[in-house]
Structure formats: C-alpha cells, structure tokens
Design a protein around this motif. Structure first.
Motif, PDB file in Angstrom:
ATOM      1  N   TRP A  89       0.843  -1.201   0.000  1.00 38.15           N
ATOM      2  CA  TRP A  89       0.000   0.000   0.000  1.00 38.15           C
ATOM      3  C   TRP A  89       0.876   1.248   0.000  1.00 38.15           C
ATOM      4  CZ3 TRP A  89      -5.354   0.285  -0.010  1.00 38.15           C
ATOM      5  CH2 TRP A  89      -6.026  -0.938   0.131  1.00 38.15           C
ATOM      6  N   ASN A  90       0.499   2.230  -0.820  1.00 40.60           N
ATOM      7  CA  ASN A  90       1.158   3.534  -0.809  1.00 40.60           C
ATOM      8  C   ASN A  90       0.126   4.580  -0.393  1.00 40.60           C
ATOM      9  OD1 ASN A  90       2.432   5.931  -1.173  1.00 40.60           O
ATOM     10  ND2 ASN A  90       2.837   5.674  -3.344  1.00 40.60           N
ATOM     11  N   PRO A  91       0.027   4.876   0.916  1.00 36.27           N
ATOM     12  CA  PRO A  91      -0.943   5.861   1.395  1.00 36.27           C
ATOM     13  C   PRO A  91      -0.382   7.279   1.463  1.00 36.27           C
ATOM     14  CG  PRO A  91       0.049   4.778   3.264  1.00 36.27           C
ATOM     15  CD  PRO A  91       0.675   4.167   2.019  1.00 36.27           C
ATOM     16  N   GLN A  92       0.805   7.491   0.872  1.00 37.03           N
ATOM     17  CA  GLN A  92       1.520   8.750   1.046  1.00 37.03           C
ATOM     18  C   GLN A  92       1.028   9.886   0.145  1.00 37.03           C
ATOM     19  OE1 GLN A  92       5.597   7.549   0.525  1.00 37.03           O
ATOM     20  NE2 GLN A  92       5.393   5.936   2.032  1.00 37.03           N
ATOM     21  N   GLY A  93       0.143   9.605  -0.795  1.00 33.83           N
ATOM     22  CA  GLY A  93      -0.405  10.661  -1.635  1.00 33.83           C
ATOM     23  C   GLY A  93       0.139  10.667  -3.048  1.00 33.83           C
ATOM     24  N   SER A  94      -0.440  11.539  -3.847  1.00 31.89           N
ATOM     25  CA  SER A  94      -0.107  11.644  -5.263  1.00 31.89           C
ATOM     26  C   SER A  94       1.379  11.965  -5.478  1.00 31.89           C
ATOM     27  CB  SER A  94      -0.971  12.729  -5.900  1.00 31.89           C
ATOM     28  OG  SER A  94      -0.646  12.870  -7.261  1.00 31.89           O
ATOM     29  N   GLN A  95       1.917  11.359  -6.525  1.00 26.01           N
ATOM     30  CA  GLN A  95       3.306  11.542  -6.954  1.00 26.01           C
ATOM     31  C   GLN A  95       4.334  11.051  -5.926  1.00 26.01           C
ATOM     32  OE1 GLN A  95       3.547  12.188 -10.137  1.00 26.01           O
ATOM     33  NE2 GLN A  95       1.328  12.422 -10.120  1.00 26.01           N
ATOM     34  N   THR A  96       3.950  10.038  -5.151  1.00 32.44           N
ATOM     35  CA  THR A  96       4.886   9.415  -4.217  1.00 32.44           C
ATOM     36  C   THR A  96       5.046   7.940  -4.574  1.00 32.44           C
ATOM     37  OG1 THR A  96       3.189   8.807  -2.610  1.00 32.44           O
ATOM     38  CG2 THR A  96       4.229  10.973  -2.337  1.00 32.44           C
ATOM     39  N   THR A  97       6.131   7.356  -4.100  1.00 31.88           N
ATOM     40  CA  THR A  97       6.415   5.945  -4.348  1.00 31.88           C
ATOM     41  C   THR A  97       6.707   5.246  -3.030  1.00 31.88           C
ATOM     42  OG1 THR A  97       7.364   6.438  -6.517  1.00 31.88           O
ATOM     43  CG2 THR A  97       7.924   4.317  -5.553  1.00 31.88           C
ATOM     44  N   LYS A  98       6.160   4.062  -2.874  1.00 32.48           N
ATOM     45  CA  LYS A  98       6.398   3.206  -1.701  1.00 32.48           C
ATOM     46  C   LYS A  98       7.004   1.907  -2.213  1.00 32.48           C
ATOM     47  CE  LYS A  98       5.875   1.352   2.456  1.00 32.48           C
ATOM     48  NZ  LYS A  98       4.760   1.136   3.287  1.00 32.48           N
ATOM     49  N   THR A  99       8.063   1.441  -1.574  1.00 31.95           N
ATOM     50  CA  THR A  99       8.716   0.194  -1.966  1.00 31.95           C
ATOM     51  C   THR A  99       8.542  -0.835  -0.859  1.00 31.95           C
ATOM     52  OG1 THR A  99      10.327   1.357  -3.335  1.00 31.95           O
ATOM     53  CG2 THR A  99      10.899  -0.872  -2.656  1.00 31.95           C
ATOM     54  N   CYS A 100       8.179  -2.059  -1.259  1.00 32.48           N
ATOM     55  CA  CYS A 100       7.992  -3.169  -0.319  1.00 32.48           C
ATOM     56  C   CYS A 100       8.812  -4.359  -0.803  1.00 32.48           C
ATOM     57  CB  CYS A 100       6.527  -3.593  -0.259  1.00 32.48           C
ATOM     58  SG  CYS A 100       5.384  -2.307   0.235  1.00 32.48           S
ATOM     59  N   TYR A 101       9.230  -5.187   0.128  1.00 34.17           N
ATOM     60  CA  TYR A 101       9.943  -6.430  -0.172  1.00 34.17           C
ATOM     61  C   TYR A 101       9.141  -7.589   0.399  1.00 34.17           C
ATOM     62  CZ  TYR A 101      13.842  -3.352  -1.192  1.00 34.17           C
ATOM     63  OH  TYR A 101      14.632  -2.361  -1.722  1.00 34.17           O
ATOM     64  N   PHE A 102       9.082  -8.687  -0.375  1.00 34.89           N
ATOM     65  CA  PHE A 102       8.368  -9.876   0.082  1.00 34.89           C
ATOM     66  C   PHE A 102       9.250 -11.098  -0.138  1.00 34.89           C
ATOM     67  CE2 PHE A 102       4.977  -6.954  -1.347  1.00 34.89           C
ATOM     68  CZ  PHE A 102       4.264  -6.849  -0.174  1.00 34.89           C
ATOM     69  N   ASP A 103       9.216 -12.030   0.801  1.00 32.78           N
ATOM     70  CA  ASP A 103       9.917 -13.294   0.659  1.00 32.78           C
ATOM     71  C   ASP A 103       8.912 -14.338   0.207  1.00 32.78           C
ATOM     72  OD1 ASP A 103      12.540 -12.484   1.481  1.00 32.78           O
ATOM     73  OD2 ASP A 103      11.750 -12.331   3.525  1.00 32.78           O
ATOM     74  N   LEU A 104       9.084 -14.798  -1.032  1.00 40.87           N
ATOM     75  CA  LEU A 104       8.203 -15.800  -1.619  1.00 40.87           C
ATOM     76  C   LEU A 104       9.023 -17.063  -1.862  1.00 40.87           C
ATOM     77  CD1 LEU A 104       6.397 -13.406  -4.134  1.00 40.87           C
ATOM     78  CD2 LEU A 104       5.736 -13.962  -1.798  1.00 40.87           C
ATOM     79  N   THR A 105       8.560 -17.941  -2.721  1.00 36.16           N
ATOM     80  CA  THR A 105       9.264 -19.172  -3.043  1.00 36.16           C
ATOM     81  C   THR A 105       9.888 -19.054  -4.420  1.00 36.16           C
ATOM     82  OG1 THR A 105       7.687 -20.439  -1.722  1.00 36.16           O
ATOM     83  CG2 THR A 105       8.996 -21.661  -3.325  1.00 36.16           C
ATOM     84  N   ALA A 106      11.192 -19.262  -4.524  1.00 32.21           N
ATOM     85  CA  ALA A 106      11.879 -19.192  -5.808  1.00 32.21           C
ATOM     86  C   ALA A 106      11.383 -20.294  -6.735  1.00 32.21           C
ATOM     87  CB  ALA A 106      13.386 -19.301  -5.599  1.00 32.21           C
ATOM     88  N   GLY A 107      11.400 -20.009  -8.032  1.00 32.16           N
ATOM     89  CA  GLY A 107      11.033 -21.009  -9.033  1.00 32.16           C
ATOM     90  C   GLY A 107       9.551 -21.108  -9.322  1.00 32.16           C
ATOM     91  N   ILE A 108       8.763 -20.120  -8.904  1.00 34.85           N
ATOM     92  CA  ILE A 108       7.328 -20.145  -9.161  1.00 34.85           C
ATOM     93  C   ILE A 108       6.920 -18.906  -9.950  1.00 34.85           C
ATOM     94  CG2 ILE A 108       6.829 -21.433  -7.047  1.00 34.85           C
ATOM     95  CD1 ILE A 108       5.692 -18.630  -6.023  1.00 34.85           C
ATOM     96  N   SER A 109       5.673 -18.885 -10.394  1.00 25.86           N
ATOM     97  CA  SER A 109       5.153 -17.681 -11.043  1.00 25.86           C
ATOM     98  C   SER A 109       4.302 -16.910 -10.042  1.00 25.86           C
ATOM     99  CB  SER A 109       4.318 -18.037 -12.276  1.00 25.86           C
ATOM    100  OG  SER A 109       3.130 -18.685 -11.918  1.00 25.86           O
ATOM    101  N   VAL A 110       4.293 -15.584 -10.202  1.00 25.29           N
ATOM    102  CA  VAL A 110       3.465 -14.726  -9.370  1.00 25.29           C
ATOM    103  C   VAL A 110       2.621 -13.845 -10.284  1.00 25.29           C
ATOM    104  CG1 VAL A 110       4.978 -14.729  -7.364  1.00 25.29           C
ATOM    105  CG2 VAL A 110       5.297 -13.000  -9.110  1.00 25.29           C
TER     106      VAL A 110
END
Length: 135
Positions: A89-110
């Motif tokens: 979620w980017n709740p910071q307002g217009s013209q802003t960017t939020k970066t998130c990292y997620f640990d998933l399982t390698a070798g799959i499609s998302v």
C-alpha cells in the motif's frame, strides 16, 4: 482455452530467453514477463492512476515491488501479488512511491496487478490487468 498453445508459447519464450508474450485470459489480459517490469498499470479515460514496478530481488524468492501513486484522487495506490495475497500500500499521496519487499518461493510464477483502494479500510476499489512473473 487451448492449454497446449499456452504451454508451447511458454516453451518458445523460455528458448528465446524469456521474451514477453501475451497469454489468453478470460477476465482480463494477462502478460507473461520474465522477472521484472514497470509496465503494471491501472488507468482510466483520464490517464494513469497507479503504476507498479516488480522485480526479482535475489535467487531465494525475495521480490521488490515499488508502487507509484499518479493521481490526487484520495485513493491509495496498491501493488498486489494476487496468488500470494501480498499487498504493498502507498498511502503517502499523489506523486509518491512506496517500496515493499516480500519473501516468496523461488522457481514459481506470481500474478501482479496495480490497484487503488482505501488505506484505512484496506479495501480495493479496482485493479488493472494482471502480469505474471517467474521468480
């Protein structure tokens, strides 16, 4: 839907180094991508509302998603990994960017989409077309 054609297209893409190609979908267009893209969008007749950049961050299944809010409409921009139900979620307002990292399982499609929604209720109000990535 002829799954043999989809499999053949995927095999051809793998032989060609993972070039992007379209895969038939019933509800919304699905685009096949290799491991990263900044072309995940939600738009309407007035233009872009939100964009999402998605990339494989390492070989262990860690991914990076950057969500950019492009419109001052009172809604938050959201990047959503649908088949893992992970949202950035980017709740910071217009013209802003939020970066998130997620640990998933390698070798799959998302399956990733760009959306908008109400941050306080965590309810989505709409999403763009889905893109599929291999991590």
């Amino acid at each position: 839907m002829d799954f043999r054609k989809i499999f053949a297209a995927g095999a051809i893409s793998a032989l060609l180094g993972g070039l992007a190609f379209a895969v038939p979908a019933q509800a919304a267009p699905v685009t096949q991508a290799n491991t990263s893209s900044c072309q995940i969008i939600k738009k309407d007749s007035k233009g872009l509302i939100s964009t999402v950049c998605f990339e494989k961050y390492n070989s262990k299944g860690r991914v990076k998603m950057s969500v950019h809010d492009r419109r001052a409409d009172g809604k938050s921009a959201v990047g959503w990994i649908q088949n893992w139900n992970k949202k950035c979620w980017n709740p910071q307002g217009s013209q802003t960017t939020k970066t998130c990292y997620f640990d998933l399982t390698a070798g799959i499609s998302v399956e990733v989409v760009a959306c908008t929604g109400n941050y306080s209720t965590k309810k989505l109000s709409g999403c763009g077309p889905m893109m599929r990535f291999w991590i």
